[in-house]
Motif scaffolding. Structure first.
Motif, PDB file in Angstrom:
ATOM      1  N   ASP A  69       0.811  -1.218   0.000  1.00 53.23           N
ATOM      2  CA  ASP A  69       0.000   0.000   0.000  1.00 53.23           C
ATOM      3  C   ASP A  69       0.844   1.268   0.000  1.00 53.23           C
ATOM      4  OD1 ASP A  69       1.090  -0.270   2.459  1.00 53.23           O
ATOM      5  OD2 ASP A  69      -0.803  -0.236   3.589  1.00 53.23           O
ATOM      6  N   GLY A  70       2.096   1.154  -0.399  1.00 54.98           N
ATOM      7  CA  GLY A  70       2.969   2.325  -0.431  1.00 54.98           C
ATOM      8  C   GLY A  70       3.727   2.570   0.851  1.00 54.98           C
ATOM      9  N   SER A  71       3.418   1.829   1.908  1.00 59.28           N
ATOM     10  CA  SER A  71       4.130   1.996   3.173  1.00 59.28           C
ATOM     11  C   SER A  71       5.509   1.354   3.078  1.00 59.28           C
ATOM     12  CB  SER A  71       3.336   1.361   4.317  1.00 59.28           C
ATOM     13  OG  SER A  71       3.147  -0.024   4.077  1.00 59.28           O
ATOM     14  N   VAL A  72       6.390   1.706   3.976  1.00 58.98           N
ATOM     15  CA  VAL A  72       7.758   1.192   3.976  1.00 58.98           C
ATOM     16  C   VAL A  72       7.814  -0.077   4.812  1.00 58.98           C
ATOM     17  CG1 VAL A  72      10.150   1.679   4.568  1.00 58.98           C
ATOM     18  CG2 VAL A  72       8.687   3.507   3.686  1.00 58.98           C
ATOM     19  N   VAL A  73       8.182  -1.190   4.171  1.00 58.01           N
ATOM     20  CA  VAL A  73       8.353  -2.466   4.863  1.00 58.01           C
ATOM     21  C   VAL A  73       9.842  -2.760   4.925  1.00 58.01           C
ATOM     22  CG1 VAL A  73       7.821  -4.916   4.865  1.00 58.01           C
ATOM     23  CG2 VAL A  73       6.128  -3.281   4.022  1.00 58.01           C
ATOM     24  N   PRO A  74      10.433  -2.915   6.102  1.00 61.46           N
ATOM     25  CA  PRO A  74      11.884  -3.111   6.201  1.00 61.46           C
ATOM     26  C   PRO A  74      12.332  -4.380   5.487  1.00 61.46           C
ATOM     27  CG  PRO A  74      10.921  -2.606   8.352  1.00 61.46           C
ATOM     28  CD  PRO A  74       9.785  -2.890   7.424  1.00 61.46           C
ATOM     29  N   LEU A  75      13.515  -4.322   4.947  1.00 63.74           N
ATOM     30  CA  LEU A  75      14.148  -5.497   4.374  1.00 63.74           C
ATOM     31  C   LEU A  75      14.815  -6.307   5.467  1.00 63.74           C
ATOM     32  CD1 LEU A  75      15.623  -3.735   1.277  1.00 63.74           C
ATOM     33  CD2 LEU A  75      14.335  -5.866   1.115  1.00 63.74           C
ATOM     34  N   ASP A  76      15.014  -7.574   5.200  1.00 66.92           N
ATOM     35  CA  ASP A  76      15.670  -8.440   6.166  1.00 66.92           C
ATOM     36  C   ASP A  76      16.294  -9.607   5.416  1.00 66.92           C
ATOM     37  OD1 ASP A  76      16.035  -8.499   9.132  1.00 66.92           O
ATOM     38  OD2 ASP A  76      15.277 -10.534   8.884  1.00 66.92           O
ATOM     39  N   ALA A 128      23.345  -3.410   1.731  1.00 69.08           N
ATOM     40  CA  ALA A 128      23.880  -2.073   1.477  1.00 69.08           C
ATOM     41  C   ALA A 128      23.567  -1.123   2.622  1.00 69.08           C
ATOM     42  CB  ALA A 128      23.314  -1.529   0.166  1.00 69.08           C
ATOM     43  N   ASP A 129      22.421  -1.289   3.256  1.00 69.86           N
ATOM     44  CA  ASP A 129      22.021  -0.404   4.343  1.00 69.86           C
ATOM     45  C   ASP A 129      22.405  -0.932   5.720  1.00 69.86           C
ATOM     46  OD1 ASP A 129      20.911   1.199   2.406  1.00 69.86           O
ATOM     47  OD2 ASP A 129      18.866   0.463   2.687  1.00 69.86           O
ATOM     48  N   SER A 130      22.892  -2.162   5.778  1.00 67.84           N
ATOM     49  CA  SER A 130      23.159  -2.783   7.071  1.00 67.84           C
ATOM     50  C   SER A 130      24.504  -2.345   7.641  1.00 67.84           C
ATOM     51  CB  SER A 130      23.140  -4.311   6.934  1.00 67.84           C
ATOM     52  OG  SER A 130      23.521  -4.924   8.152  1.00 67.84           O
ATOM     53  N   ARG A 131      24.535  -2.148   8.939  1.00 64.55           N
ATOM     54  CA  ARG A 131      25.771  -1.876   9.659  1.00 64.55           C
ATOM     55  C   ARG A 131      26.125  -3.031  10.588  1.00 64.55           C
ATOM     56  NH1 ARG A 131      25.151   4.527  11.452  1.00 64.55           N
ATOM     57  NH2 ARG A 131      24.859   5.357   9.328  1.00 64.55           N
ATOM     58  N   GLU A 132      25.476  -4.145  10.393  1.00 62.77           N
ATOM     59  CA  GLU A 132      25.664  -5.296  11.288  1.00 62.77           C
ATOM     60  C   GLU A 132      26.202  -6.508  10.558  1.00 62.77           C
ATOM     61  OE1 GLU A 132      21.901  -5.947  13.056  1.00 62.77           O
ATOM     62  OE2 GLU A 132      21.934  -4.106  14.248  1.00 62.77           O
ATOM     63  N   HIS A 133      26.792  -6.287   9.381  1.00 62.37           N
ATOM     64  CA  HIS A 133      27.336  -7.388   8.604  1.00 62.37           C
ATOM     65  C   HIS A 133      28.794  -7.126   8.257  1.00 62.37           C
ATOM     66  CE1 HIS A 133      23.103  -8.429   8.098  1.00 62.37           C
ATOM     67  NE2 HIS A 133      23.505  -9.623   7.686  1.00 62.37           N
ATOM     68  N   ARG A 229      31.043  -5.303  -4.724  1.00 61.95           N
ATOM     69  CA  ARG A 229      30.487  -5.250  -6.079  1.00 61.95           C
ATOM     70  C   ARG A 229      29.170  -6.014  -6.165  1.00 61.95           C
ATOM     71  NH1 ARG A 229      36.116  -6.663  -7.399  1.00 61.95           N
ATOM     72  NH2 ARG A 229      37.236  -4.765  -8.007  1.00 61.95           N
ATOM     73  N   ALA A 230      29.099  -7.184  -5.509  1.00 59.71           N
ATOM     74  CA  ALA A 230      27.868  -7.977  -5.541  1.00 59.71           C
ATOM     75  C   ALA A 230      26.728  -7.244  -4.841  1.00 59.71           C
ATOM     76  CB  ALA A 230      28.104  -9.340  -4.897  1.00 59.71           C
ATOM     77  N   ILE A 231      27.019  -6.583  -3.731  1.00 59.88           N
ATOM     78  CA  ILE A 231      25.988  -5.828  -3.019  1.00 59.88           C
ATOM     79  C   ILE A 231      25.495  -4.670  -3.866  1.00 59.88           C
ATOM     80  CG2 ILE A 231      25.585  -4.318  -1.033  1.00 59.88           C
ATOM     81  CD1 ILE A 231      27.445  -6.095   0.579  1.00 59.88           C
ATOM     82  N   SER A 232      26.396  -4.028  -4.579  1.00 60.21           N
ATOM     83  CA  SER A 232      26.022  -2.864  -5.371  1.00 60.21           C
ATOM     84  C   SER A 232      25.315  -3.230  -6.672  1.00 60.21           C
ATOM     85  CB  SER A 232      27.272  -2.035  -5.683  1.00 60.21           C
ATOM     86  OG  SER A 232      26.966  -0.954  -6.530  1.00 60.21           O
ATOM     87  N   ASP A 233      25.859  -4.218  -7.402  1.00 56.71           N
ATOM     88  CA  ASP A 233      25.375  -4.492  -8.753  1.00 56.71           C
ATOM     89  C   ASP A 233      24.761  -5.869  -8.939  1.00 56.71           C
ATOM     90  OD1 ASP A 233      26.267  -1.968  -9.623  1.00 56.71           O
ATOM     91  OD2 ASP A 233      28.292  -2.741  -9.916  1.00 56.71           O
ATOM     92  N   GLY A 234      24.828  -6.738  -7.951  1.00 51.96           N
ATOM     93  CA  GLY A 234      24.220  -8.055  -8.085  1.00 51.96           C
ATOM     94  C   GLY A 234      24.842  -8.862  -9.211  1.00 51.96           C
ATOM     95  N   LEU A 235      24.002  -9.453 -10.054  1.00 52.24           N
ATOM     96  CA  LEU A 235      24.478 -10.279 -11.152  1.00 52.24           C
ATOM     97  C   LEU A 235      25.141  -9.461 -12.250  1.00 52.24           C
ATOM     98  CD1 LEU A 235      21.478 -12.759 -11.476  1.00 52.24           C
ATOM     99  CD2 LEU A 235      23.739 -13.250 -10.537  1.00 52.24           C
ATOM    100  N   ARG A 236      24.996  -8.149 -12.224  1.00 54.03           N
ATOM    101  CA  ARG A 236      25.647  -7.291 -13.220  1.00 54.03           C
ATOM    102  C   ARG A 236      27.100  -6.999 -12.864  1.00 54.03           C
ATOM    103  NH1 ARG A 236      21.406  -4.446 -11.533  1.00 54.03           N
ATOM    104  NH2 ARG A 236      22.785  -2.737 -10.890  1.00 54.03           N
ATOM    105  N   ALA A 237      27.509  -7.397 -11.676  1.00 55.57           N
ATOM    106  CA  ALA A 237      28.846  -7.055 -11.190  1.00 55.57           C
ATOM    107  C   ALA A 237      29.915  -7.837 -11.948  1.00 55.57           C
ATOM    108  CB  ALA A 237      28.953  -7.341  -9.690  1.00 55.57           C
ATOM    109  N   GLY A 238      31.104  -7.234 -12.023  1.00 54.57           N
ATOM    110  CA  GLY A 238      32.291  -7.921 -12.506  1.00 54.57           C
ATOM    111  C   GLY A 238      33.156  -8.279 -11.322  1.00 54.57           C
TER     112      GLY A 238
END
Length: 413
Positions: A69-76, A128-133, A229-238
């Motif tokens: 519904d447009g609300s923000v649901v946290p990622l996990d 990308a947003d996590s500070r616990e990894h 690179r994987a966090i930033s670009d996923g499968l597009r990464a080199g």
């Protein structure tokens, strides 16, 4: 709550995000199709129970990072535990998963999704947003004394002294390995495929131990660069390759390559994932896996035109009007079939190539031989007889302008 192997599935509230719930399944063996069917059927019933309770309370059940519904649901993330038979296997498994952790991130990473909004093309928004990894460290041993040194180094360099902050970590005392670098998925089919992938890597680690081998040390700097690179670009990464020689033959063949520009030695993550899946065909076969079960992995690298298809992409198709039907989300989260709705979408969108892809991988899984090994076997020249060798040598000598001499042990004409 439904049970798996006699133990109930637990429902827990997320420790940091009050709006998120966690379903914790007991440790269970998933080495056969029947065991996986039982386990994921029970998990589907548990999710359906939670969805029904949410509806009765006036709410809706959705997946992390998926807004209805447009609300923000946290990622996990999805947390996995793998059991090892002894400390040596635990050490090898930790280091093997560490080496492949950038690929695991590229496979499971996803962005947030809001119907009608701009597509989030980041590899893993959660990491990308996590500070616990933290990137996993190489472990020369999983003894308590060595792990204490690893904890001290983490405290000194990163200000964190807990091993479970790493992407891959040994659990001290119970012989299990914690994997916490995979994003939470929006379908049971994708979770099932990831479980099979981790199980195949666990079997590979067990085979290495039986052969008396260990997993090599990938340089930490290289690992962290590929992880970023994987966090930033996923499968597009080199992803940069570890070009260090491991034996005398490799040293001789790779000597020129090591003098090249490091930027010229990057491998597309999509290609590296394809190679990994093909390399694990023997392990998938031992797990009695079907192409339907690993379809979410194949959809990342095997579709025509270099396309990748995830379950989240199906929400984008159904939510073109600006709203994803809650029934679609519930179906994704409770459909325990191998492949789930993703299989239906692949066969509908790619009827010819999709069927061919399934056929090729079914043959490979039934034979237990990787596609690359089968290609090499088919290309191998047929063995020739001794008389054929003599005739070929005589023709070659004739082309060089020399008289054709007698073959060893033969008669001169």
């Amino acid at each position: 709550m439904p049970a798996v192997g006699g133990e109930p599935i637990r429902l827990e509230q997320h420790s940091r995000h009050q709006e998120l719930l966690q379903l914790v399944t007991p440790m269970s063996w998933l080495g056969t199709r029947g065991a996986r069917r039982e386990g994921f059927d029970a998990l589907a019933r548990a999710v359906d129970t939670v969805a029904t309770a949410a509806t009765q309370a006036g709410g809706l059940l959705t997946a992390p990072g998926l807004s209805l519904d447009g609300s923000v649901v946290p990622l996990d993330g999805d947390t996995h535990w793998l059991e090892a038979t002894d400390p040596v296997e635990q050490e090898v498994l930790c280091n093997l998963l560490r080496r492949h952790s950038p690929l695991l991130i590229a496979i499971a990473g996803r962005g947030s999704f809001v119907p009608g909004g701009r597509r989030d093309r980041i590899g893993s928004r959660w990491l990308a947003d996590s500070r616990e990894h933290l990137a996993a460290r190489f472990l020369a041993s999983v003894s308590q004394r060595h792990l204490y040194r690893v904890q001290a180094e983490l405290r000194r360099r990163d200000g964190i002294s807990h091993l479970d902050r790493m992407d891959v970590a040994p659990v001290v005392g119970d012989g299990t390995v914690l994997v916490r670098c995979l994003d939470a998925q929006v379908s049971l089919a994708e979770t099932r495929a990831h479980v099979l992938l981790l199980s195949a890597l666990a079997l590979r680690a067990r085979a290495l131990v039986k052969e008396g081998r260990r997993e090599g040390h990938v340089p930490q700097r290289l690992l962290e660069e590929n992880r970023a690179r994987a966090i930033s670009d996923g499968l597009r990464a080199g992803l940069a390759e570890d070009r260090r020689p491991r034996d005398r033959d490799r040293d001789r063949h790779d000597q020129p390559a090591r003098n090249q520009n490091p930027q010229e030695r990057k491998v597309p993550a999509r290609q590296a994932v394809r190679v990994l899946l093909d390399d694990l065909v023997p392990e998938f076969s031992r797990l009695d896996a079907t192409p339907e079960e690993i379809l979410p992995l194949l959809c990342l690298v095997e579709l025509p035109g270099g396309q990748s298809l995830r379950a989240q992409d199906l929400f984008a198709q159904s939510g073109r009007s600006g709203r994803v039907p809650p029934e679609t989300v519930r179906e994704m989260l409770t459909d325990s079939r191998p492949g789930g709705p993703l299989l239906d979408a692949v066969l509908a969108e790619y009827p010819g190539s999709g069927q061919l892809m399934m056929k090729v991988w079914r043959e490979a899984l039934e034979s237990g031989v990787s596609l690359r090994a089968r290609r090499d076997r088919d290309r191998a020249p047929a063995p020739s007889s001794g008389r054929q060798d003599q005739r070929r040598k005589a023709r070659a000598d004739g082309r060089r302008g020399r008289p054709a001499g007698p073959a060893k042990g033969g008669k001169q004409r």
